[in-house]
Design a protein around this motif. Structure first.
Motif, PDB file in Angstrom:
ATOM      1  N   THR A 137       8.021  27.094  -7.356  1.00  0.00           N
ATOM      2  CA  THR A 137       9.471  27.099  -7.137  1.00  0.00           C
ATOM      3  C   THR A 137       9.810  26.365  -5.848  1.00  0.00           C
ATOM      4  O   THR A 137      10.778  25.590  -5.789  1.00  0.00           O
ATOM      5  N   LEU A 138       8.998  26.608  -4.823  1.00  0.00           N
ATOM      6  CA  LEU A 138       9.230  25.943  -3.540  1.00  0.00           C
ATOM      7  C   LEU A 138       9.108  24.434  -3.670  1.00  0.00           C
ATOM      8  O   LEU A 138       9.927  23.687  -3.118  1.00  0.00           O
ATOM      9  N   ARG A 139       8.100  23.977  -4.402  1.00  0.00           N
ATOM     10  CA  ARG A 139       7.905  22.530  -4.531  1.00  0.00           C
ATOM     11  C   ARG A 139       9.079  21.895  -5.274  1.00  0.00           C
ATOM     12  O   ARG A 139       9.420  20.738  -5.012  1.00  0.00           O
ATOM     13  N   PHE A 140       9.687  22.638  -6.194  1.00  0.00           N
ATOM     14  CA  PHE A 140      10.859  22.118  -6.902  1.00  0.00           C
ATOM     15  C   PHE A 140      11.977  21.807  -5.913  1.00  0.00           C
ATOM     16  O   PHE A 140      12.611  20.743  -5.978  1.00  0.00           O
ATOM     17  N   TRP A 141      12.216  22.723  -4.994  1.00  0.00           N
ATOM     18  CA  TRP A 141      13.305  22.530  -4.033  1.00  0.00           C
ATOM     19  C   TRP A 141      12.972  21.457  -3.007  1.00  0.00           C
ATOM     20  O   TRP A 141      13.863  20.719  -2.556  1.00  0.00           O
ATOM     21  N   VAL A 142      11.696  21.357  -2.643  1.00  0.00           N
ATOM     22  CA  VAL A 142      11.296  20.279  -1.725  1.00  0.00           C
ATOM     23  C   VAL A 142      11.510  18.923  -2.397  1.00  0.00           C
ATOM     24  O   VAL A 142      12.001  17.970  -1.772  1.00  0.00           O
ATOM     25  N   ALA A 183       0.827  -1.203   0.000  1.00  0.00           N
ATOM     26  CA  ALA A 183       0.000   0.000   0.000  1.00  0.00           C
ATOM     27  C   ALA A 183       0.861   1.253   0.000  1.00  0.00           C
ATOM     28  O   ALA A 183       0.564   2.236  -0.700  1.00  0.00           O
ATOM     29  N   ASP A 184       1.942   1.248   0.778  1.00  0.00           N
ATOM     30  CA  ASP A 184       2.846   2.400   0.829  1.00  0.00           C
ATOM     31  C   ASP A 184       3.393   2.730  -0.553  1.00  0.00           C
ATOM     32  O   ASP A 184       3.374   3.876  -1.009  1.00  0.00           O
ATOM     33  N   LYS A 185       3.905   1.710  -1.220  1.00  0.00           N
ATOM     34  CA  LYS A 185       4.552   1.927  -2.510  1.00  0.00           C
ATOM     35  C   LYS A 185       3.543   2.153  -3.624  1.00  0.00           C
ATOM     36  O   LYS A 185       3.824   2.857  -4.600  1.00  0.00           O
ATOM     37  N   ALA A 186       2.341   1.576  -3.474  1.00  0.00           N
ATOM     38  CA  ALA A 186       1.322   1.726  -4.509  1.00  0.00           C
ATOM     39  C   ALA A 186       0.842   3.174  -4.627  1.00  0.00           C
ATOM     40  O   ALA A 186       0.747   3.713  -5.732  1.00  0.00           O
ATOM     41  N   ILE A 187       0.550   3.811  -3.488  1.00  0.00           N
ATOM     42  CA  ILE A 187       0.044   5.186  -3.560  1.00  0.00           C
ATOM     43  C   ILE A 187       1.128   6.152  -4.022  1.00  0.00           C
ATOM     44  O   ILE A 187       0.877   7.044  -4.834  1.00  0.00           O
ATOM     45  N   MET A 188       2.351   5.957  -3.535  1.00  0.00           N
ATOM     46  CA  MET A 188       3.439   6.828  -3.962  1.00  0.00           C
ATOM     47  C   MET A 188       3.781   6.592  -5.429  1.00  0.00           C
ATOM     48  O   MET A 188       3.982   7.539  -6.206  1.00  0.00           O
ATOM     49  N   GLY A 189       3.830   5.330  -5.829  1.00  0.00           N
ATOM     50  CA  GLY A 189       4.128   5.008  -7.219  1.00  0.00           C
ATOM     51  C   GLY A 189       3.069   5.539  -8.168  1.00  0.00           C
ATOM     52  O   GLY A 189       3.384   6.073  -9.238  1.00  0.00           O
ATOM     53  N   ALA A 190       1.797   5.399  -7.779  1.00  0.00           N
ATOM     54  CA  ALA A 190       0.698   5.894  -8.617  1.00  0.00           C
ATOM     55  C   ALA A 190       0.800   7.403  -8.796  1.00  0.00           C
ATOM     56  O   ALA A 190       0.606   7.927  -9.904  1.00  0.00           O
ATOM     57  N   ALA A 191       1.111   8.109  -7.708  1.00  0.00           N
ATOM     58  CA  ALA A 191       1.219   9.572  -7.781  1.00  0.00           C
ATOM     59  C   ALA A 191       2.378   9.990  -8.689  1.00  0.00           C
ATOM     60  O   ALA A 191       2.225  10.878  -9.548  1.00  0.00           O
ATOM     61  N   LEU A 192       3.526   9.359  -8.517  1.00  0.00           N
ATOM     62  CA  LEU A 192       4.701   9.720  -9.323  1.00  0.00           C
ATOM     63  C   LEU A 192       4.473   9.427 -10.805  1.00  0.00           C
ATOM     64  O   LEU A 192       4.792  10.251 -11.673  1.00  0.00           O
ATOM     65  N   LYS A 214      13.067   7.922   7.480  1.00  0.00           N
ATOM     66  CA  LYS A 214      11.806   8.553   7.862  1.00  0.00           C
ATOM     67  C   LYS A 214      11.710   9.978   7.312  1.00  0.00           C
ATOM     68  O   LYS A 214      10.648  10.414   6.870  1.00  0.00           O
ATOM     69  N   LEU A 215      12.840  10.689   7.339  1.00  0.00           N
ATOM     70  CA  LEU A 215      12.857  12.038   6.756  1.00  0.00           C
ATOM     71  C   LEU A 215      12.618  11.979   5.259  1.00  0.00           C
ATOM     72  O   LEU A 215      11.941  12.834   4.682  1.00  0.00           O
ATOM     73  N   LYS A 216      13.187  10.955   4.620  1.00  0.00           N
ATOM     74  CA  LYS A 216      12.990  10.755   3.182  1.00  0.00           C
ATOM     75  C   LYS A 216      11.517  10.568   2.861  1.00  0.00           C
ATOM     76  O   LYS A 216      10.984  11.185   1.929  1.00  0.00           O
ATOM     77  N   THR A 217      10.859   9.731   3.648  1.00  0.00           N
ATOM     78  CA  THR A 217       9.434   9.468   3.427  1.00  0.00           C
ATOM     79  C   THR A 217       8.609  10.738   3.607  1.00  0.00           C
ATOM     80  O   THR A 217       7.697  11.031   2.824  1.00  0.00           O
ATOM     81  N   LEU A 218       8.938  11.514   4.642  1.00  0.00           N
ATOM     82  CA  LEU A 218       8.232  12.771   4.886  1.00  0.00           C
ATOM     83  C   LEU A 218       8.450  13.754   3.743  1.00  0.00           C
ATOM     84  O   LEU A 218       7.491  14.370   3.250  1.00  0.00           O
ATOM     85  N   ALA A 219       9.699  13.888   3.295  1.00  0.00           N
ATOM     86  CA  ALA A 219      10.009  14.816   2.203  1.00  0.00           C
ATOM     87  C   ALA A 219       9.315  14.394   0.915  1.00  0.00           C
ATOM     88  O   ALA A 219       8.778  15.238   0.176  1.00  0.00           O
ATOM     89  N   GLN A 220       9.309  13.100   0.632  1.00  0.00           N
ATOM     90  CA  GLN A 220       8.622  12.609  -0.563  1.00  0.00           C
ATOM     91  C   GLN A 220       7.130  12.918  -0.506  1.00  0.00           C
ATOM     92  O   GLN A 220       6.541  13.377  -1.493  1.00  0.00           O
ATOM     93  N   GLY A 221       6.519  12.660   0.657  1.00  0.00           N
ATOM     94  CA  GLY A 221       5.092  12.901   0.789  1.00  0.00           C
ATOM     95  C   GLY A 221       4.730  14.363   0.588  1.00  0.00           C
ATOM     96  O   GLY A 221       3.765  14.683  -0.120  1.00  0.00           O
ATOM     97  N   ILE A 222       5.520  15.268   1.189  1.00  0.00           N
ATOM     98  CA  ILE A 222       5.248  16.699   1.048  1.00  0.00           C
ATOM     99  C   ILE A 222       5.462  17.146  -0.393  1.00  0.00           C
ATOM    100  O   ILE A 222       4.632  17.869  -0.965  1.00  0.00           O
ATOM    101  N   ALA A 223       6.582  16.709  -0.987  1.00  0.00           N
ATOM    102  CA  ALA A 223       6.911  17.133  -2.355  1.00  0.00           C
ATOM    103  C   ALA A 223       5.874  16.641  -3.356  1.00  0.00           C
ATOM    104  O   ALA A 223       5.372  17.416  -4.185  1.00  0.00           O
ATOM    105  N   VAL A 224       5.535  15.370  -3.285  1.00  0.00           N
ATOM    106  CA  VAL A 224       4.557  14.812  -4.224  1.00  0.00           C
ATOM    107  C   VAL A 224       3.191  15.471  -4.017  1.00  0.00           C
ATOM    108  O   VAL A 224       2.499  15.797  -4.982  1.00  0.00           O
TER     109      VAL A 224
END
Length: 221
Positions: A178-183, A102-111, A155-165
């Protein structure tokens, strides 16, 4: 995450009846517990998210806002099911399999949706998904020698990915774009950096495991 190992004790760290500890609680956990239900909800949100993302050509702000809401709910349920599973020993075989899917499915679908719509370069999607699938495979390869624990960087990676996506799903414009690009740039750096650290840990774990096996073989000869 329902696949997270429970503590050695029962709920609250107390022994369960019969003198058996956490293992008994794990065996007795029902499939239809709240942690698993949240995981199921997250799985069901994936096709709904994709339909919302691609509705009306994929560029309607209203549909994208609804898609963001579905993505946000999925990310939040990921946090809650993990907390519930660890706190109340709601670990089941279903959860161990379904939660990481489920974790990878939602992130993968979004990307994939974002890259398909041209909002995000395909190489970014490739790096993130390649890292996630590669590390999952690596964990299985070295599991005979031990478990690679989740790191603070992960855990920081997961948080950053969630916010950026999430920011890309909202189709922001102007300074926020521009901000989302840097995130996202930070998320990619953390993705690669933590991935390399997991590889290092896997190599060390395998070496230690092989050394232990050789030592045991010598003792037994």
């Amino acid at each position: 995450m329902t696949g997270v190992p429970a503590s050695a004790g029962g709920a609250g760290g107390k022994p369960v009846p019969g003198g058996k500890l956490g293992a008994a609680a794990v065996n007795q956990a029902s499939l239809w517990n709240i942690a698993n239900i949240l995981t199921m909800i997250r799985l069901l949100l994936v096709p709904g998210f994709v339909m919302l993302m691609l509705a009306d050509g994929g560029y309607d702000p209203a549909w994208r806002s609804l898609a963001w809401a579905a993505f946000a709910i999925a990310m939040i349920t990921d946090l809650f099911d993990g907390h519930l599973a660890r706190t109340y020993n709601l670990v089941t075989d279903f959860g161990k399999i379904a939660d990481p899917i489920a974790d990878k499915a939602i992130m993968g679908a979004a990307l994939i949706c974002l890259s398909y719509l041209g909002d995000l370069p395909w190489w970014v999607t490739g790096v993130i998904l390649g890292r996630e699938l590669g590390i999952t495979l690596l964990r299985f390869i070295v599991i005979r020698y031990g478990v690679i624990p989740a790191s603070r960087g992960g855990k920081l990676k997961t948080l950053a990915q969630g916010i950026a996506v999430g920011m890309y799903v909202l189709a922001l414009t102007g300074p926020l774009a521009t901000l989302r690009f840097w995130v996202m740039a930070i998320a990619v750096v953390l993705t690669v950096g933590t991935g390399l650290d997991y590889v290092r840990q896997a190599v060390v774990l395998r070496r230690q495991g092989l050394a232990k096996e050789r030592a045991e073989a010598l003792e037994g000869s």
